[in-house]
Design an enzyme around this catalytic site. Structure first.
Site, PDB file in Angstrom:
ATOM      1  N   ARG A 128      27.776  -7.080  10.030  1.00  0.00           N
ATOM      2  CA  ARG A 128      27.971  -6.408   8.773  1.00  0.00           C
ATOM      3  C   ARG A 128      27.605  -7.763   7.695  1.00  0.00           C
ATOM      4  NH1 ARG A 128      33.042  -5.135  11.304  1.00  0.00           N
ATOM      5  NH2 ARG A 128      32.792  -2.663  11.665  1.00  0.00           N
ATOM      6  N   LYS A 150      15.506  -7.331  -2.065  1.00  0.00           N
ATOM      7  CA  LYS A 150      15.270  -5.840  -1.404  1.00  0.00           C
ATOM      8  C   LYS A 150      14.670  -6.331  -0.172  1.00  0.00           C
ATOM      9  CE  LYS A 150      13.672  -3.348  -5.475  1.00  0.00           C
ATOM     10  NZ  LYS A 150      12.465  -2.410  -6.129  1.00  0.00           N
ATOM     11  N   GLU A 192       0.090  -9.523  -8.198  1.00  0.00           N
ATOM     12  CA  GLU A 192       1.501  -9.447  -8.419  1.00  0.00           C
ATOM     13  C   GLU A 192       1.718 -10.363  -9.414  1.00  0.00           C
ATOM     14  OE1 GLU A 192       3.316  -6.865  -7.650  1.00  0.00           O
ATOM     15  OE2 GLU A 192       2.635  -6.109  -5.623  1.00  0.00           O
ATOM     16  N   LYS A 234      10.604 -13.022 -12.348  1.00  0.00           N
ATOM     17  CA  LYS A 234      11.263 -12.038 -11.379  1.00  0.00           C
ATOM     18  C   LYS A 234      12.782 -12.486 -11.553  1.00  0.00           C
ATOM     19  CE  LYS A 234      11.416  -9.376  -7.447  1.00  0.00           C
ATOM     20  NZ  LYS A 234      10.823  -8.880  -6.254  1.00  0.00           N
ATOM     21  N   GLU A 244      18.052  -2.331  -9.875  1.00  0.00           N
ATOM     22  CA  GLU A 244      17.080  -1.540 -10.518  1.00  0.00           C
ATOM     23  C   GLU A 244      17.499  -0.231 -10.990  1.00  0.00           C
ATOM     24  OE1 GLU A 244      13.294  -1.386  -8.074  1.00  0.00           O
ATOM     25  OE2 GLU A 244      12.696   0.435  -9.057  1.00  0.00           O
ATOM     26  N   ARG A 248      14.225  -3.749 -14.016  1.00  0.00           N
ATOM     27  CA  ARG A 248      13.708  -3.969 -12.818  1.00  0.00           C
ATOM     28  C   ARG A 248      12.464  -3.140 -12.698  1.00  0.00           C
ATOM     29  NH1 ARG A 248      16.065  -6.660  -7.011  1.00  0.00           N
ATOM     30  NH2 ARG A 248      14.091  -6.828  -6.057  1.00  0.00           N
ATOM     31  N   ASN A 252       7.355  -2.312 -11.233  1.00  0.00           N
ATOM     32  CA  ASN A 252       6.420  -1.387 -10.361  1.00  0.00           C
ATOM     33  C   ASN A 252       5.251  -1.069 -11.188  1.00  0.00           C
ATOM     34  OD1 ASN A 252       8.374  -1.133  -8.421  1.00  0.00           O
ATOM     35  ND2 ASN A 252       9.839   0.229  -9.425  1.00  0.00           N
ATOM     36  N   HIS A 255       2.343   0.475  -9.571  1.00  0.00           N
ATOM     37  CA  HIS A 255       2.612   0.981  -8.197  1.00  0.00           C
ATOM     38  C   HIS A 255       2.610   2.242  -8.127  1.00  0.00           C
ATOM     39  CE1 HIS A 255       3.873  -3.394  -8.040  1.00  0.00           C
ATOM     40  NE2 HIS A 255       4.187  -3.021  -6.791  1.00  0.00           N
ATOM     41  N   HIS A 259       0.816   3.420  -5.369  1.00  0.00           N
ATOM     42  CA  HIS A 259       1.213   3.870  -4.001  1.00  0.00           C
ATOM     43  C   HIS A 259       0.687   5.171  -3.426  1.00  0.00           C
ATOM     44  CE1 HIS A 259       4.177   6.189  -1.453  1.00  0.00           C
ATOM     45  NE2 HIS A 259       4.755   5.021  -1.198  1.00  0.00           N
ATOM     46  N   HIS A 273      -2.156  -3.675  -0.307  1.00  0.00           N
ATOM     47  CA  HIS A 273      -1.128  -3.083  -1.482  1.00  0.00           C
ATOM     48  C   HIS A 273      -1.323  -3.846  -2.788  1.00  0.00           C
ATOM     49  CE1 HIS A 273       2.667  -2.406  -3.178  1.00  0.00           C
ATOM     50  NE2 HIS A 273       2.908  -3.699  -3.482  1.00  0.00           N
TER      51      HIS A 273
HETATM   52  N1  GLY Z   1       8.856  -5.984  -5.917  1.00  0.00           N
HETATM   53  C1  GLY Z   1       9.495  -5.156  -6.788  1.00  0.00           C
HETATM   54  C2  GLY Z   1      11.023  -5.507  -6.836  1.00  0.00           C
HETATM   55  O1  GLY Z   1      11.333  -6.451  -6.070  1.00  0.00           O
HETATM   56  O2  GLY Z   1      11.909  -5.002  -7.569  1.00  0.00           O
END
Ligand code: GLY
Length: 371
Positions: A128, A150, A192, A234, A244, A248, A252, A255, A259, A273
């Site tokens: 957990r 993430k 990025e 970031k 997000e 946040r 993207n 993206h 994507h 990517h």
């Molecule tokens: N890679 C995008 C984020 O971490 O929100």
């Protein structure tokens, strides 16, 4: 220029530091020891890495932990995106349990985005939740995926669809690790970096126009500066919007187009990517100009910079078809209530979330490139 920086991701009692600089992997034990606390000797540490990274960087980390008197186990995964799936997650969790992890154990994710995402998710669910530290070794993971919590895996429905927001206890980004990256992978991560300039910092974008080529060619001070500036950006966004719900999403940029192109290319080495993000950012600025959100010339400025460093900047030449790309966008997980959400910009340095972008403008833009 100071090549060592410490940046805080401010999240209350889950706050943590990103430490950036040269020689950090070889000093990993010194950085880890305070996190393990006074009962360090009783806490199990498990390093999770992949075979490629193990060959390059594992001895330095193991040596550093030995030197600091920290006992550890090591799990070496197959390299590659295919390990970010349920079977490999299951195997990793079983391997961690075989190492007799306990609630106070610490996982060290040593590697690029795949290792960080998979091992971070394993840390989130093993017993957990056990502590973990990110030791990113690629530019992409140093400036993006290792920061912000993430974690997750891919399923047959798409990438990163199963996972958790689970923050590391520390991120240790050793700039020297970038020296072993193939140029193409370095460039993909650099996309990025450029993104942070486009969404929020015109001064940084200008700095990249001056120093980007040297950074790619190996200038360590420029690399350290760019990683630090990216992580500052970031960290600020994640501190404001961890899950997000708002800002946040600016991360993207490029993206949604990216994507769709990655999916059409079968998520293969044909289009990495970061390369898809580079092309996607140009398309996002072109779309911004077309719908009158942004003055003319910004997409061209971005394209010039990407061309200068050697990143792709056009979707032409990959065999993409407009309808197929649009279909992927229609299925994009960022779609809300049937409307396409794009991250666009009103200026270089001013990203915005545009929630109601008409399909016609998007189709027209892609048609002009691919038609
Ligand atoms: N890679 C995008 C984020 O971490 O929100």
């Amino acid at each position: 220029m100071n090549r060592h920086s410490t940046i805080e991701v401010a999240l209350g009692d889950r706050s943590y530091e990103i430490r950036i600089g040269s020689g950090l992997l070889a000093a990993a034990g010194r950085h880890l020891a305070p996190l393990l606390g006074e009962h360090a000797a009783q806490r199990r540490v498990v390093i999770v890495t992949d075979a490629n990274v193990a060959e390059l960087h594992l001895p330095a980390v193991q040596g550093a932990l030995d030197e600091a008197g920290i006992g550890y186990g090591t799990i070496v995964l197959d390299p590659g995106e295919h390990t970010k799936d349920f079977p490999h997650l299951e195997r990793l969790l079983d391997d961690l349990l075989d190492h007799d992890i306990e609630r106070n154990s610490m996982l060290v994710a040593l590697g690029g985005g795949v290792v960080g995402d998979l091992a971070g998710f394993a840390a989130a669910v093993a017993l957990r939740g056990i502590d973990f530290v990110q030791m990113p070794t690629t530019l992409l993971s140093q400036v993006d995926s290792s920061v912000g919590g993430k974690t997750g895996i891919n399923t047959r429905h798409g990438k990163n669809l199963v996972g958790a927001f689970y923050q590391p206890r520390m991120v240790l980004a050793d700039i020297d690790a970038l020296a072993t990256l193939p140029r193409r992978e370095l460039l993909a991560g650099y996309a990025e970096v450029v993104k942070y300039g486009v969404i929020g910092d015109a001064g940084f974008f200008e700095w990249l126009e001056k120093h980007g080529a040297a950074l790619i060619d190996g200038d360590v001070a420029a690399r350290a500066e760019a990683v630090a500036q990216s992580c500052r950006a970031k960290a600020a966004i994640v501190s404001e919007d961890e899950r997000e719900q708002g800002a946040r999403a600016l991360l993207n940029l490029g993206h949604t187009f990216g994507h769709a192109m990655e999916a059409e290319a079968g998520f293969s080495d044909g289009l990495l990517h970061g390369e898809a993000v580079a092309i996607g950012m140009v398309l996002a600025l072109e779309l911004s100009e077309r719908i009158g959100l942004c003055p003319a010339g910004r997409a061209a400025r971005l394209r010039t910079h990407l061309d200068t460093v050697g990143l792709p900047s056009s979707p032409a030449g990959y065999g993409f078809e407009v309808e197929a790309l649009l279909a992927h966008m229609g299925h994009d997980k960022k779609v809300q209530a049937g409307k396409l959400t794009f991250i666009l910009a009103t200026e270089i340095g001013k990203g915005v979330i545009a929630r109601d972008v008409g399909g016609d403008a998007v189709a027209g833009l892609l048609g002009d490139h691919l038609g």
